[in-house]
Motif scaffolding. Structure first.
Motif, mmCIF file in Angstrom:
data_model
loop_
_atom_site.group_PDB
_atom_site.id
_atom_site.type_symbol
_atom_site.label_atom_id
_atom_site.label_comp_id
_atom_site.label_asym_id
_atom_site.label_seq_id
_atom_site.Cartn_x
_atom_site.Cartn_y
_atom_site.Cartn_z
ATOM 1 N N ASP A 285 17.006 55.360 -18.323
ATOM 2 C CA ASP A 285 17.482 54.428 -17.294
ATOM 3 C C ASP A 285 16.652 54.683 -16.030
ATOM 4 O O ASP A 285 16.816 55.703 -15.366
ATOM 5 N N LEU B 249 18.738 38.470 -22.361
ATOM 6 C CA LEU B 249 18.881 39.387 -21.231
ATOM 7 C C LEU B 249 18.598 40.814 -21.674
ATOM 8 O O LEU B 249 18.083 41.624 -20.909
ATOM 9 N N PHE B 250 18.944 41.108 -22.922
ATOM 10 C CA PHE B 250 18.677 42.450 -23.427
ATOM 11 C C PHE B 250 17.176 42.753 -23.387
ATOM 12 O O PHE B 250 16.754 43.823 -22.941
ATOM 13 N N ARG C 276 14.969 41.428 -21.479
ATOM 14 C CA ARG C 276 14.533 41.570 -20.092
ATOM 15 C C ARG C 276 14.831 42.956 -19.541
ATOM 16 O O ARG C 276 14.029 43.528 -18.826
ATOM 17 N N CYS C 277 16.033 43.478 -19.870
ATOM 18 C CA CYS C 277 16.369 44.748 -19.221
ATOM 19 C C CYS C 277 15.903 45.945 -20.028
ATOM 20 O O CYS C 277 15.932 47.069 -19.518
ATOM 21 N N ALA C 278 15.430 45.736 -21.242
ATOM 22 C CA ALA C 278 14.880 46.864 -21.996
ATOM 23 C C ALA C 278 13.442 47.165 -21.571
ATOM 24 O O ALA C 278 12.960 48.273 -21.748
ATOM 25 N N VAL D 165 19.108 50.875 -28.512
ATOM 26 C CA VAL D 165 18.060 49.893 -28.195
ATOM 27 C C VAL D 165 17.435 49.349 -29.485
ATOM 28 O O VAL D 165 17.213 48.143 -29.629
ATOM 29 N N ASP E 46 23.218 51.562 -17.164
ATOM 30 C CA ASP E 46 21.947 51.292 -17.831
ATOM 31 C C ASP E 46 22.175 50.155 -18.829
ATOM 32 O O ASP E 46 22.819 50.344 -19.859
ATOM 33 N N LEU E 47 21.671 48.992 -18.512
ATOM 34 C CA LEU E 47 22.032 47.808 -19.302
ATOM 35 C C LEU E 47 21.490 47.850 -20.735
ATOM 36 O O LEU E 47 22.111 47.297 -21.642
ATOM 37 N N ALA E 48 20.350 48.488 -20.917
ATOM 38 C CA ALA E 48 19.811 48.575 -22.276
ATOM 39 C C ALA E 48 20.677 49.485 -23.144
ATOM 40 O O ALA E 48 20.752 49.324 -24.355
ATOM 41 N N PHE E 49 21.347 50.422 -22.508
ATOM 42 C CA PHE E 49 22.169 51.400 -23.219
ATOM 43 C C PHE E 49 23.608 50.889 -23.369
ATOM 44 O O PHE E 49 24.388 51.418 -24.152
ATOM 45 N N LEU F 42 26.389 44.535 -20.347
ATOM 46 C CA LEU F 42 25.471 43.409 -20.137
ATOM 47 C C LEU F 42 26.148 42.100 -20.524
ATOM 48 O O LEU F 42 26.069 41.098 -19.806
ATOM 49 N N GLU G 284 26.086 38.087 -19.433
ATOM 50 C CA GLU G 284 25.989 37.015 -20.429
ATOM 51 C C GLU G 284 27.219 36.117 -20.369
ATOM 52 O O GLU G 284 27.101 34.914 -20.139
ATOM 53 N N SER H 271 19.544 43.509 -11.743
ATOM 54 C CA SER H 271 19.894 43.032 -13.077
ATOM 55 C C SER H 271 18.878 41.994 -13.566
ATOM 56 O O SER H 271 18.111 41.460 -12.766
ATOM 57 N N PRO H 272 18.901 41.685 -14.870
ATOM 58 C CA PRO H 272 17.961 40.668 -15.371
ATOM 59 C C PRO H 272 18.324 39.247 -14.952
ATOM 60 O O PRO H 272 17.559 38.332 -15.230
ATOM 61 N N THR H 273 19.463 39.070 -14.306
ATOM 62 C CA THR H 273 19.796 37.722 -13.828
ATOM 63 C C THR H 273 19.696 37.642 -12.306
ATOM 64 O O THR H 273 20.149 36.661 -11.712
ATOM 65 N N ARG I 299 25.174 58.377 -10.923
ATOM 66 C CA ARG I 299 24.210 57.277 -10.911
ATOM 67 C C ARG I 299 24.276 56.518 -9.593
ATOM 68 O O ARG I 299 23.260 56.199 -8.985
#
Lengths: 329, 329
Positions: free
Chosen positions: A183, A221-222, A224-226, A291, B183-186, B191, B196, B228-230, B287
């Motif tokens: 992160d 979105l996943f 994008r944020c990965a 991931v 952590d959005l990927a995690f 997310l 979404e 964020s991705p948005t 965090r």
């Protein structure tokens, strides 16, 4: 102008959600390309245009004989050579079955290839995956070529990833990244080490500043944020008559930037090991798993069956799962 | 066309790294604006153009009497009203000292304001911070207005953030986000829940599709990966003679989108509480602390002293640290 998502809408049963959810990046989309540098068995390049025995056996009367040679494949091939030259015995020979190494759909309008080489025991390499897809659609063809080199939990260094998705001779979507495994907002030291000190953003900017380039925003979105904040995530559109310009950019600036990013990765990531206690390693492993699973879930299991017969797509997905080290949900 | 970074280069001792590292978003940059809706003490809006006693006392002969009224301040004021109307007694009265609530530099060419209202005990609100800066530069002025509403560790829901940075009458940089705290990927579930299911990307797209809009890429990689991705992270440039168009966009589409994002945040985040065990809460807290400290480090401590006299900037930074709950490194 035909864009990849438009092309993919033309695929049988493909939904508009296909590209973007699937293509960049998390889609290690297997796909066409008879011009494969490293055939998993033979280990020597097949001659251009020479169809494999698998292709000859399954091709129908309207079948695509092989994926056409094009700059995107040259670029990925050159990167694979660069990686193989450096990693040498740290890459094991390919263990992908013949019917996954090359595959096609029943109608014969799509051909794909997948090659996975695991890292040798004791190395930080988890696997190197190359894939290619060539699919004829009513107004043309779509071509997707990818190379992913993932690391294992001996290190927390980023993975290397390039995906090229071309929906017309004049435009291409590019996703090139050192895929972070932590992160970044929570780990400023990691951000500094791999993305600031490496001056990755200067590489990104070399592509971004081209007048034909627009940011590419994946609908997922996943995805994008990965990706990292220095990811090249663009659409290059050269407009009507711009075939030659696109080829020049892909063979020129894009190839150069991808080569330099890979060089940094080979120098600073591929051989690295990271001191971690058990808790940190467990955490890294868990994040990697999430991931990877999410990538496969949003992409392959939903979408590959739309392009290939169920037995073909499940074989391919199964091999990718094996490489990724994730089980079916 | 004058862009914010160009303007800021003209500030005394400002480095080219100033904007981007500092302005969007992590910079809760205190700043000009005599037109402050909620004066921390009086709790009633001051009349437009009427200078405060602080200003009258410190203004030199060339001093800026007050920050000009402009659409960016109207938008932030309206959002603050919307939040205050909904949050009511969950916001405590402001506790910012007068000389931080409004401040200026010695030369009198820059005026700033800062208001911080803590959340009431038992609520999920940590604080609401509004800040504004107006700074004359040789070729014009730079105006920065921000509103941040941060949550505490009773919930892991995102914070709300809007920053508007204007370097000319025809262009503006916008950062609008529900700032993720995980952590959005995690955390694909997080997310999905906040980004979404909320269809935040549709809000982002409403701004992105305007022809005057270009993506804004902060030079700070930290800022890029904390969002964020948005996130709406754009530069709106209406070109020569486009003053009226910019005003229309800011008062129109931008105000509308910001209002809708805030409404979602008020409905789904501001009141929320999240069940967490101690480990999860400790992790969230850690965090939060790292993100907040990093924000202040890359921005304020490096840059505020370039614009304001040391005693002023240290007073202001100290109040922001207090709001953010982070100590000096």
């Amino acid at each position: 102008m035909l864009r990849p998502e438009h092309c993919l809408r033309l695929l049988p049963a493909a939904t508009p959600a296909f590209v973007g959810a699937s293509a960049p990046f998390s889609c290690p989309l297997p796909g066409g390309g008879a011009i494969r540098l490293r055939h998993p068995r033979a280990r020597t390049p097949r001659l251009r245009g020479e169809p494999s025995s698998v292709m000859r056996a399954s091709a129908g009367p309207d079948a695509v004989a092989s994926a056409p040679e094009m700059p995107q494949r040259e670029v990925v091939r050159a990167l694979a050579e660069q990686a193989v030259a450096r990693l040498g015995p740290r890459l094991l020979p390919s263990a992908v079955p013949d019917d996954v190494a090359e595959f096609r759909n029943g109608a014969g309008n799509a051909v794909g290839s997948l090659d996975v080489r695991r890292g040798a025991p004791g190395s930080s390499i988890d696997f190197m995956l190359q894939s290619s897809l060539h699919c004829k659609v009513p107004n043309g063809a779509i071509d997707i070529t990818s190379i992913l080199i993932f690391l294992n939990c001996m290190t927390d260094a980023p993975h290397f990833l390039l995906e090229l998705i071309q929906g017309s001779p004049t435009s291409i979507v590019v996703v090139l990244d050192l895929l972070p495994r932590k992160d970044l907002a929570f780990h400023p030291d990691y951000l500094q080490k791999y993305y600031e000190n490496s001056r990755m953003d200067e590489q990104r900017a070399k592509i971004d500043e081209l007048p034909q380039v627009r940011p590419y925003r994946s609908p997922s979105l996943f995805v994008r944020c990965a990706c990292s904040p220095t990811a090249v995530m663009v659409s290059i559109d050269c407009g009507q008559g711009g075939e030659g310009t696109l080829e020049e950019i892909v063979r020129g600036q894009l190839a150069m930037v991808a080569k330099e990013v890979l060089q940094f990765w080979l120098d600073c990531c591929a051989d690295s090991t990271t001191k971690m206690d058990n808790t940190e390693r467990d955490f890294l492993l868990k994040r990697d798993q999430i991931v990877r699973s999410k990538s496969i879930e949003v992409d392959l299991t939903a979408n590959l069956p739309m392009m290939f017969d169920p037995d073909v797509s499940s074989r391919v997905i199964s091999e990718i799962r094996k490489a990724f080290g994730v089980q079916e949900a």
